[in-house]
Design a protein around this motif. Structure first.
Motif, PDB file in Angstrom:
ATOM      1  N   GLN A 155      20.489  45.054  -5.317  1.00 31.60           N
ATOM      2  CA  GLN A 155      20.388  43.792  -6.072  1.00 31.60           C
ATOM      3  C   GLN A 155      21.650  43.575  -6.917  1.00 31.60           C
ATOM      4  O   GLN A 155      22.189  42.464  -6.971  1.00 31.60           O
ATOM      5  CB  GLN A 155      19.162  43.813  -6.999  1.00 31.60           C
ATOM      6  CG  GLN A 155      17.843  43.712  -6.282  1.00 31.60           C
ATOM      7  CD  GLN A 155      17.545  42.300  -5.810  1.00 31.60           C
ATOM      8  OE1 GLN A 155      18.421  41.438  -5.750  1.00 31.60           O
ATOM      9  NE2 GLN A 155      16.313  42.065  -5.413  1.00 31.60           N
ATOM     10  N   LEU A 158      24.511  42.638  -4.613  1.00 35.83           N
ATOM     11  CA  LEU A 158      24.334  41.260  -4.166  1.00 35.83           C
ATOM     12  C   LEU A 158      24.709  40.286  -5.282  1.00 35.83           C
ATOM     13  O   LEU A 158      25.400  39.289  -5.042  1.00 35.83           O
ATOM     14  CB  LEU A 158      22.884  41.029  -3.712  1.00 35.83           C
ATOM     15  CG  LEU A 158      22.550  39.628  -3.228  1.00 35.83           C
ATOM     16  CD1 LEU A 158      23.379  39.255  -2.008  1.00 35.83           C
ATOM     17  CD2 LEU A 158      21.067  39.514  -2.923  1.00 35.83           C
ATOM     18  N   GLN A 159      24.289  40.557  -6.488  1.00 34.95           N
ATOM     19  CA  GLN A 159      24.615  39.698  -7.629  1.00 34.95           C
ATOM     20  C   GLN A 159      26.123  39.672  -7.864  1.00 34.95           C
ATOM     21  O   GLN A 159      26.701  38.613  -8.087  1.00 34.95           O
ATOM     22  CB  GLN A 159      23.890  40.206  -8.886  1.00 34.95           C
ATOM     23  CG  GLN A 159      24.064  39.306 -10.103  1.00 34.95           C
ATOM     24  CD  GLN A 159      23.401  37.947  -9.897  1.00 34.95           C
ATOM     25  OE1 GLN A 159      22.292  37.852  -9.393  1.00 34.95           O
ATOM     26  NE2 GLN A 159      24.101  36.900 -10.282  1.00 34.95           N
ATOM     27  N   SER A 161      28.414  40.239  -5.631  1.00 33.10           N
ATOM     28  CA  SER A 161      29.007  39.504  -4.509  1.00 33.10           C
ATOM     29  C   SER A 161      28.839  38.000  -4.702  1.00 33.10           C
ATOM     30  O   SER A 161      29.765  37.223  -4.441  1.00 33.10           O
ATOM     31  CB  SER A 161      28.352  39.949  -3.205  1.00 33.10           C
ATOM     32  OG  SER A 161      28.842  39.201  -2.129  1.00 33.10           O
ATOM     33  N   GLU A 162      27.681  37.570  -5.147  1.00 37.03           N
ATOM     34  CA  GLU A 162      27.449  36.150  -5.408  1.00 37.03           C
ATOM     35  C   GLU A 162      28.365  35.651  -6.520  1.00 37.03           C
ATOM     36  O   GLU A 162      28.892  34.529  -6.445  1.00 37.03           O
ATOM     37  CB  GLU A 162      25.980  35.912  -5.769  1.00 37.03           C
ATOM     38  CG  GLU A 162      25.043  36.015  -4.598  1.00 37.03           C
ATOM     39  CD  GLU A 162      23.574  35.867  -5.006  1.00 37.03           C
ATOM     40  OE1 GLU A 162      23.261  35.860  -6.228  1.00 37.03           O
ATOM     41  OE2 GLU A 162      22.739  35.771  -4.098  1.00 37.03           O
ATOM     42  N   ASN A 163      28.577  36.459  -7.555  1.00 34.61           N
ATOM     43  CA  ASN A 163      29.473  36.084  -8.653  1.00 34.61           C
ATOM     44  C   ASN A 163      30.908  35.936  -8.144  1.00 34.61           C
ATOM     45  O   ASN A 163      31.607  34.979  -8.504  1.00 34.61           O
ATOM     46  CB  ASN A 163      29.416  37.106  -9.791  1.00 34.61           C
ATOM     47  CG  ASN A 163      28.121  36.998 -10.580  1.00 34.61           C
ATOM     48  OD1 ASN A 163      27.443  35.966 -10.541  1.00 34.61           O
ATOM     49  ND2 ASN A 163      27.777  38.055 -11.286  1.00 34.61           N
ATOM     50  N   ARG A 164      31.363  36.874  -7.316  1.00 33.44           N
ATOM     51  CA  ARG A 164      32.724  36.792  -6.756  1.00 33.44           C
ATOM     52  C   ARG A 164      32.861  35.557  -5.882  1.00 33.44           C
ATOM     53  O   ARG A 164      33.881  34.866  -5.921  1.00 33.44           O
ATOM     54  CB  ARG A 164      33.054  38.058  -5.966  1.00 33.44           C
ATOM     55  CG  ARG A 164      33.388  39.256  -6.833  1.00 33.44           C
ATOM     56  CD  ARG A 164      34.005  40.403  -6.047  1.00 33.44           C
ATOM     57  NE  ARG A 164      33.206  40.830  -4.916  1.00 33.44           N
ATOM     58  CZ  ARG A 164      32.238  41.752  -4.970  1.00 33.44           C
ATOM     59  NH1 ARG A 164      31.962  42.338  -6.117  1.00 33.44           N
ATOM     60  NH2 ARG A 164      31.573  42.079  -3.902  1.00 33.44           N
ATOM     61  N   LEU A 165      31.845  35.272  -5.063  1.00 32.59           N
ATOM     62  CA  LEU A 165      31.877  34.092  -4.202  1.00 32.59           C
ATOM     63  C   LEU A 165      31.948  32.818  -5.048  1.00 32.59           C
ATOM     64  O   LEU A 165      32.717  31.900  -4.758  1.00 32.59           O
ATOM     65  CB  LEU A 165      30.653  34.055  -3.288  1.00 32.59           C
ATOM     66  CG  LEU A 165      30.526  32.836  -2.375  1.00 32.59           C
ATOM     67  CD1 LEU A 165      31.708  32.769  -1.409  1.00 32.59           C
ATOM     68  CD2 LEU A 165      29.218  32.877  -1.614  1.00 32.59           C
ATOM     69  N   ARG A 166      31.158  32.744  -6.083  1.00 31.50           N
ATOM     70  CA  ARG A 166      31.149  31.576  -6.951  1.00 31.50           C
ATOM     71  C   ARG A 166      32.520  31.394  -7.617  1.00 31.50           C
ATOM     72  O   ARG A 166      33.071  30.289  -7.654  1.00 31.50           O
ATOM     73  CB  ARG A 166      30.067  31.723  -8.028  1.00 31.50           C
ATOM     74  CG  ARG A 166      29.919  30.481  -8.900  1.00 31.50           C
ATOM     75  CD  ARG A 166      28.812  30.613  -9.923  1.00 31.50           C
ATOM     76  NE  ARG A 166      28.727  31.901 -10.603  1.00 31.50           N
ATOM     77  CZ  ARG A 166      29.520  32.312 -11.587  1.00 31.50           C
ATOM     78  NH1 ARG A 166      30.484  31.538 -12.026  1.00 31.50           N
ATOM     79  NH2 ARG A 166      29.363  33.493 -12.144  1.00 31.50           N
ATOM     80  N   GLN A 169      34.981  30.175  -5.019  1.00 26.88           N
ATOM     81  CA  GLN A 169      34.753  28.773  -4.708  1.00 26.88           C
ATOM     82  C   GLN A 169      35.255  27.873  -5.835  1.00 26.88           C
ATOM     83  O   GLN A 169      35.838  26.812  -5.592  1.00 26.88           O
ATOM     84  CB  GLN A 169      33.264  28.508  -4.457  1.00 26.88           C
ATOM     85  CG  GLN A 169      32.791  29.008  -3.124  1.00 26.88           C
ATOM     86  CD  GLN A 169      31.280  28.793  -2.955  1.00 26.88           C
ATOM     87  OE1 GLN A 169      30.561  28.609  -3.919  1.00 26.88           O
ATOM     88  NE2 GLN A 169      30.851  28.837  -1.710  1.00 26.88           N
TER      89      GLN A 169
END
Length: 182
Positions: A155, A158-159, A161-166, A169
């Motif tokens: 988890q 994943l969090q 990774s989502e922060n890096r993606l955001r 972007q």
């Protein structure tokens, strides 16, 4: 039996009377066959009785005693009823003891189950459960704690990774509609 008379009887009307003719009384028929021992027979009055017969050598008599079967077997019936009650009470007592033992043995498992249920309803981070109780329970909880830690690590990854993606972007202005690029 050459002389078929009742000499003594509890029924005074039978004293010095002859036996009933063959086929009319099961006890008299048994006497005629030189039977010795005990048997359940229906009397001439239609009552089931326990008859005991023994032949005497001198004089050539037959001693016969008859007791209604209900009276003869009453002590046995009472004993059987007591044995049944004892079995029922023993079974209920054993069941109560077994129930208490099983509750005691599974108390830690029930407590762990309640904690897991409350953990599944909360949205916070997972918490390790204390590894106490019997060896099997401790092993189960330790395995669960490892699984929980692995899940938490996934988890967290994943969090992240989502922060890096955001962030990527936002830095690239990807996904924004209607915005002019220079």
């Amino acid at each position: 039996m050459p002389d078929e008379h009742f000499l003594v009887s509890a029924d005074v009307n039978r004293v010095m009377t002859t036996l009933p003719p063959p086929g009319r009384s099961a006890p008299a028929d048994k006497l005629r066959t030189n039977f010795e021992g005990s048997a359940l027979l229906v009397s001439s009055e239609g009552i089931e009785k326990l008859y005991s017969m023994v032949r005497l050598q001198q004089p050539d008599w037959v001693l016969m005693v008859a007791t209604p079967s209900k009276a003869a077997f009453a002590p046995v019936r009472q004993w059987v009823q007591r044995a049944i009650w004892l079995a029922v009470i023993s079974t209920l007592l054993a069941a109560a003891i077994m129930w208490a033992l099983v509750r005691r043995l599974t108390a830690r498992l029930s407590e762990t189950s309640r904690r897991l249920e409350s953990m599944s309803r909360s949205s916070g981070t997972s918490v390790s459960l204390p590894e106490t109780g019997e060896r099997e329970i401790r092993t189960l909880i330790a395995s669960f704690n490892r699984l929980t830690a692995l899940n938490q690590a996934r988890q967290d990854a994943l969090q992240a990774s989502e922060n890096r993606l955001r962030l990527a972007q936002e830095g690239a202005h990807v996904g924004e509609i209607g915005r002019a690029h220079v």
